[in-house]
Design an enzyme around this catalytic site. Structure first.
Site, short mmCIF file in Angstrom:
data_model
loop_
_atom_site.label_atom_id
_atom_site.label_comp_id
_atom_site.label_asym_id
_atom_site.label_seq_id
_atom_site.Cartn_x
_atom_site.Cartn_y
_atom_site.Cartn_z
N TYR A 62 0.88 -1.01 0.02
CA TYR A 62 -0.07 0.05 0.19
C TYR A 62 0.95 1.24 0.01
O TYR A 62 0.52 2.21 -0.89
CB TYR A 62 -0.98 0.00 1.23
CG TYR A 62 -1.91 1.21 1.67
CD1 TYR A 62 -2.69 1.59 0.64
CD2 TYR A 62 -1.75 1.81 2.60
CE1 TYR A 62 -3.29 3.00 0.86
CE2 TYR A 62 -2.18 3.05 3.08
CZ TYR A 62 -3.14 3.76 1.85
OH TYR A 62 -3.82 4.85 2.20
N LYS A 105 1.25 4.05 -3.22
CA LYS A 105 0.89 5.46 -2.91
C LYS A 105 2.24 6.28 -3.13
O LYS A 105 1.98 7.32 -3.45
CB LYS A 105 0.27 5.56 -1.69
CG LYS A 105 -1.14 5.09 -1.50
CD LYS A 105 -2.13 5.79 -2.53
CE LYS A 105 -3.42 5.35 -2.31
NZ LYS A 105 -4.64 6.14 -2.89
#
Length: 257
Positions: free
Chosen positions: A169, A173
């Site tokens: 994650y 990002k």
């Protein structure tokens, strides 16, 4: 837009989105829904995209109740064929997109780096990084040809402060942050690219770990409410940020990273 030639404008004029068309992915709930409704309140027409058509349609009805036009599109924003269909549907309906918000994403925890499956890794990268890359490229190309536009990507402070169990994650990002800077250069000066980096927010997906009223380990002692993301989203979408591109704005109540 020749800002200098126009002279000073009021804050209301700077933040006015009348006549603009905004495409918001992940727009059916949480921060995406708040941004979509915030843009509608500022005068924009809104395309609401997520995987569930009925959820998108519900937000579209809210936009229409505010006096705006709306389009609900069911699309998986990690799949390039569905992204291309989303873009075509948006331009078929409105003829343009002035504002793109890459908000769709997922943040699953993994038991450990070793136990992270390839399927999970690929799903996170597809939705959080690969999809926004393609959607931004498609829309910004048309924006540049039309003379202008603003692309806003919703990232996370987790990309700035990565934690165990959220490696894919955080990495996806961080990649989103990086391509925003690259695109800002590629599509300048007509199209601006900026990033909002939220911290913890009280939404339906955070209800298991973020209880309103309970003190949180940030300087403001609480997490944010969805409406508190809207001013940042309005700033980057509007003429208020006409001289801002390639920037990252943290909205996290956290203080120093």
């Amino acid at each position: 837009m020749d800002v200098a030639a126009e002279g000073p404008r009021t804050p209301a004029e700077l933040f006015d989105l009348s006549g603009k068309v905004a495409l918001v992915t992940g727009g059916s709930r949480g921060l995406g829904r708040a941004i979509a409704l915030g843009y509608a309140a500022a005068g924009a027409d809104v395309i609401v995209a997520s995987r569930k058509l009925d959820a998108c349609a519900a937000v579209a009805r809210e936009v229409e109740a505010m006096g705006g036009r709306a389009l609900a599109v069911a699309a998986h924003c990690g799949k390039w064929d569905e992204i291309e269909r989303l873009v075509e549907a948006s331009y078929d309906r409105f003829g343009k997109v002035d504002i793109l918000v890459n908000n769709a994403g997922m943040s699953p925890a993994a038991p450990s780096s070793l136990e992270t499956s390839e399927a999970l890794f690929d799903k996170v990268i597809a939705l959080n990084f690969k999809g926004p890359f393609r959607l931004s490229a498609l829309v910004a190309t048309r924006m540049k040809a039309a003379g202008g536009g603003s692309v806003i990507s919703v990232s996370t402070t987790g990309a700035l402060r990565p934690m165990p169990m959220f490696g894919p994650y955080a990495g996806s990002k961080a990649g989103l942050n990086a391509i925003s800077v690259a695109f800002a250069q590629e599509f300048a000066p007509e199209v601006r690219f900026n990033v909002i980096s939220p911290g913890g927010f009280y939404t339906d997906i955070s209800k298991d770990w973020a209880e309103p009223g309970k003190e949180q380990p940030v300087l403001l002692k609480r997490f944010g409410y969805p409406g508190e993301i809207v001013t940042a989203a309005l700033y980057f979408a509007s003429d208020a940020s006409s001289y801002t591109t390639g920037a990252l704005l943290r909205v996290d109540g956290l203080g120093q990273v």
